[in-house]
Design a protein around this motif. Structure first.
Motif, short mmCIF file in Angstrom:
data_model
loop_
_atom_site.label_atom_id
_atom_site.label_comp_id
_atom_site.label_asym_id
_atom_site.label_seq_id
_atom_site.Cartn_x
_atom_site.Cartn_y
_atom_site.Cartn_z
N ARG A 468 64.33 15.69 43.43
CA ARG A 468 64.09 14.37 43.99
C ARG A 468 63.20 14.43 45.22
O ARG A 468 62.36 13.57 45.44
N THR A 469 63.38 15.47 46.03
CA THR A 469 62.59 15.58 47.26
C THR A 469 61.14 15.89 46.96
O THR A 469 60.23 15.27 47.53
N HIS A 470 60.90 16.82 46.06
CA HIS A 470 59.54 17.30 45.83
C HIS A 470 58.76 16.49 44.80
O HIS A 470 57.53 16.46 44.84
N LEU A 471 59.43 15.86 43.85
CA LEU A 471 58.73 15.21 42.75
C LEU A 471 58.76 13.69 42.82
O LEU A 471 58.11 13.03 42.03
N SER A 472 59.52 13.13 43.76
CA SER A 472 59.64 11.67 43.79
C SER A 472 58.32 10.98 44.09
O SER A 472 58.09 9.84 43.67
N ALA A 473 57.42 11.67 44.81
CA ALA A 473 56.14 11.06 45.16
C ALA A 473 55.12 11.16 44.03
O ALA A 473 54.04 10.55 44.13
N LEU A 474 55.44 11.89 42.97
CA LEU A 474 54.47 12.08 41.89
C LEU A 474 54.50 10.97 40.85
O LEU A 474 53.57 10.85 40.05
N VAL A 475 55.56 10.18 40.81
CA VAL A 475 55.69 9.13 39.80
C VAL A 475 56.15 7.84 40.46
O VAL A 475 56.72 7.85 41.56
N ASN A 476 55.86 6.73 39.79
CA ASN A 476 56.36 5.44 40.26
C ASN A 476 57.85 5.33 39.98
O ASN A 476 58.39 5.96 39.06
N HIS A 477 58.54 4.52 40.74
CA HIS A 477 59.99 4.43 40.60
C HIS A 477 60.41 3.61 39.39
O HIS A 477 61.52 3.77 38.89
N THR A 478 59.54 2.74 38.93
CA THR A 478 59.87 1.94 37.75
C THR A 478 59.64 2.78 36.50
O THR A 478 58.54 3.23 36.22
N ILE A 479 60.72 2.99 35.74
CA ILE A 479 60.63 3.85 34.55
C ILE A 479 59.92 3.10 33.43
O ILE A 479 60.27 1.96 33.10
N VAL A 480 58.90 3.76 32.86
CA VAL A 480 58.14 3.20 31.74
C VAL A 480 58.40 4.08 30.52
O VAL A 480 58.11 5.29 30.55
N ALA A 481 58.95 3.49 29.48
CA ALA A 481 59.25 4.26 28.27
C ALA A 481 57.96 4.83 27.68
O ALA A 481 56.93 4.15 27.64
#
Length: 913
Positions: A468-481
């Motif tokens: 969560r710390t290292h990868l949270s900035a790589l994707v948007n928080h809204t999950i897209v199937a």
């Protein structure tokens, strides 16, 4: 040549050799006179070399060797194996036999050079070797390959062949269908036990190289050290069959050790035999990583050399290994103990005796309580202890299983036990005849289970926190199937776009981007939609921005004015150089001047233009300083020469006067002709002196012209007129960003934009928007290191097996092989139509799923071929070669689908769903 540097030699069966010989043969035969090859000769190369051999001794010797090889091929194919230095006689090998033989005998460059020097005798005027430039270049290029070492040795790096990337993909398609298909992100390590069963092979007979590669891997090689090897070690694979002999070997790779047992029937198999590949004995082969083993139970019997039972951490016993007589069991334990050092050890350790080497430790057999004092046991009885239990200890991993308190440890010292059973010897291990109480045993097992569960849960929580710390900035928080919705598989169509242009409220901006993300943009709409995706327009605007066109035209006028000065200066410098050469020639007529200026003249005759310019900077008389004038009447300084334009050069100041900040009167006058608006194209350059600006632009101009001429010249769009457009846009952008300057690769990013937009002003604006993100990937930015670090984190979490392979095979987890991918947004890896699809998906993904979508495309590229990488145990050189050969051969739809799936997996992992 790259292969020879990294591997110290080139394999004779390498696919590079076949391609290389075919290319050389095509050059040598190009424009060959009919009478030089002979009217009735089917092999023109042979006829040509034989004619050359009549007057050139190296060619004569080559012809004799090549003819001997041809006779061997025609008469007896079996005799080939007896020859020590023969190339492989495949269909391609026989076709290029003469060229290959000349290459291996290291005379190919000499023969080609002879043909170049006597080309009028053998070739027509249009031939490659008749060209005064191309011919000598070809001969010079062959010197390097003819100096290399070639080998037919069977090594771990070359299992009889060095297949190309296409061949590796074909092999995987042939025999990969029957392999177990696990999750693409987590698979157990491959080993020989997971091969095809005999029934599946009967259904689809396809010989695989895995068998012979496995047997070859049992031997000592550059990657793995063979610690121990013994044949005729018995193993009973199943209860309903007798023990069979096999070859037991212990291998060490870095800090890892592997134990392998292979039935003798496989060790003696014939390579290439289909029955050998389908042998049922492959199901009995054993591969055991020693890191999984905790206990070794050793039993010495009178009728054999001893038996070893390996017990893993989970208590599972491996099939007993029964050694022949002769002390081989002790040798095996000694090699194992040496291999464990310095990171591990055997407990208890083997003893060292002078003259005998390593021996079993002398342990007192425990006597049941009530049967008398232990002192009654004789020394003879102590020496005859035949059963041992050794434990493999790794000091740094003791806490993994939990430590037993000292009091409890004393209890286990009194109540040790062993539960191994040998289905060969039929005896139960009696390490202690006093078994521990059942309750104590159950309590200990319960405590260990709870301890392991707790530490496993704690490790998972820590791991998830790190993710969560290292990868949270790589994707948007809204999950897209990742699945393509039914309304989006067509992407942004003409109907949707026209509806949006007529009524901007009909579609939301995010909805349009979602369509592009899943299905791309219709090819007919890209010219209209790309400016919106890149930020040239904002969604909802429809009018053409005339300010961009005015700005572009103004920029063009500025740098064209500067370029005119640069061209005039170079022209005058060239005239000065010619005049100086003429004056040197005139000096030759006077013998006194030759005597007086002998050393000076002999040097100046051969000086280049740059050397002349350096000499001109020396103090001269006022008359010598005067040179040609510019159109405005100002004196032009012929001493200031432009930089060579080499990409690695960072010296933006060309004239010697700039080193101390001074300018001559002529330089200042020339620089004053630059438009005042051009002197400061950006605010940061407002303090730059006019002459420095002139030199800076000259340097970048030469770099741009060099790259434009070779940028996608095979693509149909780039006619000379369109290459001129590409140059104009590139020069305009660099003129506005001289503080950054031109770096090789920028033309690659501009070219697809110009192909789609076909408008200089629009391409200039869109390229400016694109470079806001891409600029940081070039050496003057720091984004590339961030990309590499993110790739390492992603693959370590999503595919630990592949990460482990990369770490072990030379540790290429730095991911430098992805450098070109990130630098050019995969432009060199794909054909143009695929580049368009990838780029617009990246632009749309920023708002839909991830602003770092390039990472997931790169990860998808690796994951698509993960099985091939694992099957061939690729190292850094292998993976670079593989992806270079796979360029423009990728399935882009599959890659984008997997990239979207990987984004969703990271999002789900962060949300803990």
């Amino acid at each position: 040549m790259e292969e020879s540097v990294t591997r110290k030699f080139v394999h004779e069966d390498s696919s590079h050799i076949v391609s290389f010989c075919a290319a050389v043969e095509a050059c040598v035969l190009h424009g060959l006179k009919r009478r030089a090859a002979g009217f009735l000769r089917s092999n023109k190369i042979a006829a040509l070399f034989m004619k050359v051999g009549k007057s050139f001794i190296p060619a004569e010797e080559l012809c004799r060797k090549a003819q001997d090889l041809e006779q061997i091929i025609d008469s007896n194919q079996d005799s080939i194996r007896k020859m020590p230095r023969l190339p492989s006689f495949t269909q391609q090998g026989v076709k290029n036999l003469w060229i290959r033989t000349a290459l291996f005998e290291k005379v190919l460059d000499k023969i080609v050079l002879y043909l170049v020097e006597n080309s009028s005798k053998y070739y027509e005027k249009e031939a490659v070797l008749m060209d005064p430039v191309d011919g000598p270049i070809l001969a010079s290029l062959l010197v390097g390959p003819c100096a290399l070492e070639y080998t037919k040795m069977k090594t771990a790096d070359h299992f009889w062949t060095d297949p190309s990337a296409d061949e590796l993909v074909q092999r995987h398609r042939i025999h990969g269908g029957n392999c177990r298909q696990d999750s693409p992100t987590k698979r157990p390590a491959l080993c020989i036990q997971k091969r095809h069963s005999s029934s599946s092979m009967d259904e689809r007979p396809s010989p695989s190289p895995s068998a012979r590669e496995y047997v070859e891997s049992l031997h000592q090689n550059s990657r793995v050290t063979l610690l121990f090897g013994k044949n005729n070690v018995l193993v009973q694979p199943r209860d309903d069959m007798e023990a069979i002999p096999g070859y037991l070997s212990l291998h060490q790779n870095a800090d890892l050790m592997t134990l392998k047992w292979t039935p003798n029937q496989l060790m003696n198999g014939s390579v290439g035999d289909l029955d050998y590949e389908r042998s049922v004995y492959w199901d009995y082969a054993i591969t055991i990583p020693l890191g999984e083993i905790v206990y070794l139970h050793c039993h010495q019997q009178v009728d054999s050399g001893g038996t070893v039972v390996l017990v893993s951490q989970d208590g599972i016993q491996r099939p007993p290994l029964r050694f022949p007589r002769g002390g081989h069991l002790l040798q095996f334990l000694s090699c194992l103990e040496n291999g464990l050092l310095p990171h591990g050890q055997l407990d208890p350790p083997l003893w060292s005796q002078r003259g005998k080497g390593k021996v079993f430790p002398k342990l007192r057999n425990r006597v049941p309580q009530g049967s008398g004092s232990s002192d009654s046991v004789s020394d003879k009885e102590e020496d005859e202890a035949t059963d041992y239990v050794f434990r493999i200890l790794f000091p740094n991993s003791q806490s993994e299983f939990g430590e037993i308190p000292s009091r409890e440890a004393n209890k286990y010292e009194q109540h040790s036990f062993c539960i191994c059973y040998s289905n060969i010897t039929g005896v139960v291990c009696h390490c202690n005849r006093n078994l521990a109480p059942l309750k104590l045993l159950c309590d200990n097992m319960k405590n260990q289970i709870i301890s392991r569960a707790f530490y496993g849960w704690l490790a998972y929580c820590r791991h998830l926190s790190t993710v969560r710390t290292h990868l949270s900035a790589l994707v948007n928080h809204t999950i897209v199937a990742p699945e393509v919705p039914c309304d989006a598989y067509k992407g942004l169509t003409t109907d949707v776009w026209q509806t949006f242009l007529q009524d901007c409220t009909a579609y939301d901006e995010n909805e349009l981007l979602r369509l592009v993300y899943f299905g791309g943009v219709d090819a007919s709409l890209r010219k209209e939609v790309w400016p919106f995706l890149l930020g040239h327009y904002q969604f909802g605007m429809s009018e053409v921005d005339e300010r961009v066109r005015v700005c572009y035209q103004q920029t063009m006028r500025e740098w064209l004015g500067c370029e005119e000065i640069v061209r005039q200066r170079e022209k005058e410098q060239h005239a000065v150089a010619l005049a100086k050469c003429s004056s040197v020639v005139s000096m030759d007529s006077s013998s006194q001047k030759i005597t007086h200026h002998n050393s000076t003249v002999s040097n100046e005759v051969f000086e280049s233009v740059e050397e002349v310019d350096q000499i001109e900077t020396e103090p001269k008389s006022e008359e010598a300083k005067q040179g040609p004038k510019l159109p405005n009447g100002a004196m032009q300084n012929e001493t200031s020469s432009p930089d060579s334009g080499h990409p690695s050069s960072r010296n933006f100041s060309v004239t010697s006067g700039l080193s101390d900040g001074s300018l001559s009167t002529e330089d200042s006058a020339a620089a004053d002709t630059i438009p005042r608006s051009a002197a400061a194209p950006q605010a940061p350059q407002s303090q730059v002196k006019p002459q420095e600006l002139l030199d800076l632009y000259t340097l970048n101009l030469h770099r741009i012209e060099k790259d434009v001429q070779r940028c996608d010249r095979n693509y149909c769009y780039f006619t000379p007129a369109n290459l001129e457009k590409l140059r104009n846009v590139m020069c305009s952008y660099i003129w506005r960003h001289l503080d950054i300057g031109y770096v090789q690769g920028m033309c690659d990013l501009l070219a697809p934009l110009l192909v789609i937009l076909d408008d200089e002003a629009m391409a200039f604006s869109c390229f400016t928007e694109l470079m806001k993100r891409m600029n940081q990937n070039f050496p003057h930015g720091g984004a590339m290191d961030t990309h590499f670090a993110n790739m390492r984190s992603l693959i370590q979490i999503l595919d630990s097996e592949l990460f482990e392979l990369m770490h072990q095979n030379g540790d290429y987890t730095h991911f430098y092989f992805c450098y070109r991918w990130f630098l050019l947004d995969f432009k060199r890896e794909l054909v143009y139509d695929d580049v368009f699809a990838v780029w617009e998906t990246i632009w749309a993904a920023k708002c839909v799923s991830s602003g770092h979508f390039v990472l997931f495309i790169a990860l998808a590229l690796v994951e698509i071929y993960r099985d091939i990488i694992l099957e061939n145990n690729m190292d850094f050189t292998d993976i670079i070669k593989f992806f270079n050969e796979m360029a423009e051969h990728h399935n882009i739809k599959r890659i984008l689908t997997m990239a979207r799936d990987l984004v969703c997996k990271v999002q789900m992992l962060i949300e803990n769903k």
